[in-house]
Write an enzyme that holds these catalytic residues in place. Structure first.
Site, PDB file in Angstrom:
ATOM      1  N   TYR A 119      -2.035  -1.224  10.948  1.00 11.11           N
ATOM      2  CA  TYR A 119      -2.330  -1.825   9.635  1.00 11.11           C
ATOM      3  C   TYR A 119      -1.182  -1.541   8.662  1.00 11.11           C
ATOM      4  O   TYR A 119      -0.633  -2.444   8.023  1.00 11.11           O
ATOM      5  CB  TYR A 119      -3.650  -1.274   9.067  1.00 11.11           C
ATOM      6  CG  TYR A 119      -3.763  -1.483   7.572  1.00 11.11           C
ATOM      7  CD1 TYR A 119      -4.025  -2.740   7.051  1.00 11.11           C
ATOM      8  CD2 TYR A 119      -3.554  -0.425   6.673  1.00 11.11           C
ATOM      9  CE1 TYR A 119      -4.085  -2.943   5.669  1.00 11.11           C
ATOM     10  CE2 TYR A 119      -3.612  -0.621   5.305  1.00 11.11           C
ATOM     11  CZ  TYR A 119      -3.882  -1.883   4.806  1.00 11.11           C
ATOM     12  OH  TYR A 119      -3.924  -2.078   3.450  1.00 11.11           O
TER      13      TYR A 119
ATOM     14  N   LYS B  12       2.164  -3.838   6.544  1.00  6.20           N
ATOM     15  CA  LYS B  12       2.623  -3.821   5.150  1.00  6.20           C
ATOM     16  C   LYS B  12       4.133  -3.585   5.083  1.00  6.20           C
ATOM     17  O   LYS B  12       4.840  -4.234   4.325  1.00  6.20           O
ATOM     18  CB  LYS B  12       1.878  -2.732   4.357  1.00  6.20           C
ATOM     19  CG  LYS B  12       0.364  -2.932   4.260  1.00  6.20           C
ATOM     20  CD  LYS B  12       0.011  -4.161   3.464  1.00  6.20           C
ATOM     21  CE  LYS B  12      -1.481  -4.367   3.358  1.00  6.20           C
ATOM     22  NZ  LYS B  12      -1.849  -5.709   2.878  1.00  6.20           N
TER      23      LYS B  12
ATOM     24  N   SER C 163       0.834  -1.204   0.000  1.00  9.26           N
ATOM     25  CA  SER C 163       0.000   0.000   0.000  1.00  9.26           C
ATOM     26  C   SER C 163       0.862   1.245   0.000  1.00  9.26           C
ATOM     27  O   SER C 163       1.987   1.239   0.533  1.00  9.26           O
ATOM     28  CB  SER C 163      -0.856  -0.019   1.270  1.00  9.26           C
ATOM     29  OG  SER C 163      -1.402   1.253   1.512  1.00  9.26           O
TER      30      SER C 163
HETATM   31  P1  NAD Z   1     -11.008  -7.386   1.519  1.00 16.46           P
HETATM   32  O1  NAD Z   1     -11.209  -7.372   2.988  1.00 16.46           O
HETATM   33  O2  NAD Z   1     -12.209  -7.186   0.661  1.00 16.46           O
HETATM   34  O3  NAD Z   1     -10.267  -8.734   1.072  1.00 16.46           O
HETATM   35  C1  NAD Z   1      -9.357  -9.408   1.915  1.00 16.46           C
HETATM   36  C2  NAD Z   1      -9.809 -10.846   2.004  1.00 16.46           C
HETATM   37  O4  NAD Z   1      -8.899 -11.579   2.837  1.00 16.46           O
HETATM   38  C3  NAD Z   1     -11.198 -11.009   2.637  1.00 16.46           C
HETATM   39  O5  NAD Z   1     -12.032 -11.709   1.738  1.00 16.46           O
HETATM   40  C4  NAD Z   1     -10.947 -11.806   3.918  1.00 16.46           C
HETATM   41  O6  NAD Z   1     -12.020 -12.682   4.202  1.00 16.46           O
HETATM   42  C5  NAD Z   1      -9.634 -12.512   3.600  1.00 16.46           C
HETATM   43  N1  NAD Z   1      -8.817 -12.850   4.772  1.00 16.46           N
HETATM   44  C6  NAD Z   1      -8.396 -12.019   5.772  1.00 16.46           C
HETATM   45  N2  NAD Z   1      -7.656 -12.689   6.660  1.00 16.46           N
HETATM   46  C7  NAD Z   1      -7.588 -13.982   6.236  1.00 16.46           C
HETATM   47  C8  NAD Z   1      -6.976 -15.167   6.748  1.00 16.46           C
HETATM   48  N3  NAD Z   1      -6.297 -15.163   7.898  1.00 16.46           N
HETATM   49  N4  NAD Z   1      -7.123 -16.329   6.065  1.00 16.46           N
HETATM   50  C9  NAD Z   1      -7.834 -16.346   4.902  1.00 16.46           C
HETATM   51  N5  NAD Z   1      -8.435 -15.261   4.368  1.00 16.46           N
HETATM   52  C10 NAD Z   1      -8.311 -14.082   5.029  1.00 16.46           C
HETATM   53  O7  NAD Z   1      -9.901  -6.279   1.188  1.00 16.46           O
HETATM   54  P2  NAD Z   1      -9.455  -5.660  -0.215  1.00 16.46           P
HETATM   55  O8  NAD Z   1      -9.859  -4.236  -0.243  1.00 16.46           O
HETATM   56  O9  NAD Z   1      -9.834  -6.569  -1.317  1.00 16.46           O
HETATM   57  O10 NAD Z   1      -7.880  -5.678  -0.017  1.00 16.46           O
HETATM   58  C11 NAD Z   1      -7.078  -6.768  -0.444  1.00 16.46           C
HETATM   59  C12 NAD Z   1      -5.647  -6.524  -0.004  1.00 16.46           C
HETATM   60  O11 NAD Z   1      -5.192  -5.296  -0.562  1.00 16.46           O
HETATM   61  C13 NAD Z   1      -5.460  -6.415   1.503  1.00 16.46           C
HETATM   62  O12 NAD Z   1      -4.251  -7.047   1.859  1.00 16.46           O
HETATM   63  C14 NAD Z   1      -5.369  -4.925   1.722  1.00 16.46           C
HETATM   64  O13 NAD Z   1      -4.633  -4.611   2.868  1.00 16.46           O
HETATM   65  C15 NAD Z   1      -4.664  -4.478   0.459  1.00 16.46           C
HETATM   66  N6  NAD Z   1      -4.914  -3.069   0.143  1.00 16.46           N
HETATM   67  C16 NAD Z   1      -6.195  -2.635   0.026  1.00 16.46           C
HETATM   68  C17 NAD Z   1      -6.443  -1.296  -0.240  1.00 16.46           C
HETATM   69  C18 NAD Z   1      -7.872  -0.781  -0.336  1.00 16.46           C
HETATM   70  O14 NAD Z   1      -8.058   0.439  -0.291  1.00 16.46           O
HETATM   71  N7  NAD Z   1      -8.884  -1.622  -0.509  1.00 16.46           N
HETATM   72  C19 NAD Z   1      -5.371  -0.400  -0.399  1.00 16.46           C
HETATM   73  C20 NAD Z   1      -4.069  -0.882  -0.301  1.00 16.46           C
HETATM   74  C21 NAD Z   1      -3.848  -2.236  -0.018  1.00 16.46           C
END
Ligand code: NAD
Ligand code: UDP
Length: 340
Positions: free
Chosen positions: A149, A153, A124
């Site tokens: 959080y 990362k 991120s």
């Molecule tokens: P999201 O919460 O929709 O998807 C993450 C998924 O991981 C979820 O479906 C959750 O059920 C699963 N999960 C969490 N812990 C788990 C575990 N221990 N075992 C198995 N599954 C697990 O989030 P997103 O927005 O799709 O983000 C995806 C990734 O991208 C994340 O790592 C997030 O930190 C990163 N990210 C997101 C953003 C944003 O703005 N959405 C920005 C930068 C980085």
């Protein structure tokens, strides 16, 4: 390639599964469904007209993760699984460190044992901290993040560099996302936040659909063109295509670790975003300017030169495309996915 998408039942994972399948990859999903939905995966199957194995697995469980990887014959992994709510991470830091770091180390151990050494990680822009010059460039150091959080990362990026240092056959992409927004143009999959949305576009979308009374704009006196904060919003389908490009690139480049910014390369203000959404929804939306939100930076965006040159990827979709697609998703699914 046969690709395991962890966290593939979530927001970015579902969209990336669509892009991977469209590019000819075979996809399996592993998710514990703590924030993802089986229904979302079903809809990805519908969009792509394929069948996608969904493994409901707790990835911090090393034995279960090893079993998953042992049976999968995967060529590579795109690792989205993790908890992602910044505010919650301040209240429950241990849950964030245990989950995000625990599931990554458990997964890396299983992958090493079964010789799957191609790995794409969801990092991120938060790793640039508060002091990096704008636009952010990948070689900036020291990485630091304010929230627990964000710190997960920074730490996982470090772990991945150490893993690749110890075993130079790994091929690893650290993808630093800016602000992912939008939805698949079909309106069948999109972002479905739990409770009151913290992020701007989901909040605006819920105002437009009548779930929230009005948008509070956090601060109108920033040193920006219109006084509201600027961010680098990126359509989730552009982001998804960035993962396909990154997988292709690490497969053909020399082994090792690379970091790439995935952003649009420009700032858009809160007011500009609101106006674009009003165009998509066809009406004005109630809003007011309130106090600044603690911790917000005035403006940042990505330098995307490296992604363009090395991945052959640039974001193509406009803010108007993004708002149109978000509105398609929100208006067709006013309450998000059905409860399971
Ligand atoms: P999201 O919460 O929709 O998807 C993450 C998924 O991981 C979820 O479906 C959750 O059920 C699963 N999960 C969490 N812990 C788990 C575990 N221990 N075992 C198995 N599954 C697990 O989030 P997103 O927005 O799709 O983000 C995806 C990734 O991208 C994340 O790592 C997030 O930190 C990163 N990210 C997101 C953003 C944003 O703005 N959405 C920005 C930068 C980085
Ligand atoms: N924002 C806002 N009202 C909201 C949510 C967000 O004014 O209800 C602003 C926030 O202050 C920031 C921008 O919108 O300037 C993007 O916020 P978001 O939380 O989506 O992304 P981040 O701040 O994490 O980059």
């Amino acid at each position: 390639m046969r690709v395991l998408v962890t966290g593939g039942a979530g927001y970015i994972g579902t969209h990336t599964a669509v892009s991977l399948i469209s590019a000819g990859h075979e996809v399996e999903i592993a998710d514990n469904l703590v924030n993802g939905k089986a229904e979302a995966v079903r809809r990805v199957e519908e969009i792509t007209d394929t069948s996608i194995p969904l493994h409901v697995v707790e990835l911090t469980d090393q034995e279960a993760t090893d079993d998953l990887v042992a049976q999968g014959s995967y060529d590579g992994v795109v690792h989205f699984a993790g908890l992602k709510a910044v505010g919650e991470s301040w209240r429950e830091p241990l849950a964030y460190y245990e989950n995000n770091i625990g599931c990554t180390t458990s997964l890396l151990g299983a992958l090493a044992r079964h010789d799957v050494k191609m790995f794409v990680f969801s990092s991120s822009a938060t790793v640039y901290g508060a002091n990096a010059p704008v636009p952010y460039q990948e070689d900036y150091e020291p990485l630091e993040a304010a929230s627990p959080y964000g710190q997960t990362k920074v730490m996982i990026e470090r772990i991945l560099r150490d893993v690749a240092q110890a075993d130079p056959t790994w091929r690893i992409a650290l993808l630093r996302y800016f602000n992912p927004v939008g939805a698949h143009p079909s309106g069948r999959i999109g972002e479905d936040p739990k409770g009151i949305p913290n992020n701007l576009l989901p909040f605006i979308a819920q105002v437009a659909v009548g779930r929230r009374e009005k948008l509070s704009i956090f601060g109108g006196d920033y040193p920006t063109a219109d006084g509201t904060c600027e961010r680098d919003y990126l359509h989730v389908d552009d982001l998804a295509e960035g993962h396909v490009a990154a997988l292709d690139a690490i497969a053909r480049r020399d082994p090792g670790v690379g970091a790439w910014n995935l952003g649009g390369g420009r700032g858009t203000s809160v007011l500009q975003m609101l106006r674009a959404f009003e165009r998509a929804a066809g009406r004005e939306l109630p809003h007011e300017i309130v106090e600044r939100r603690p911790g917000d930076l005035p403006a940042f965006w990505a330098d995307t030169t490296r992604a363009t040159e090395q991945l052959g990827w640039t974001a193509k979709r406009t803010i108007d495309d993004t708002c149109r697609d978000t509105w398609a998703w929100q208006s067709q699914n006013p309450q998000g996915y059905p409860e399971e």
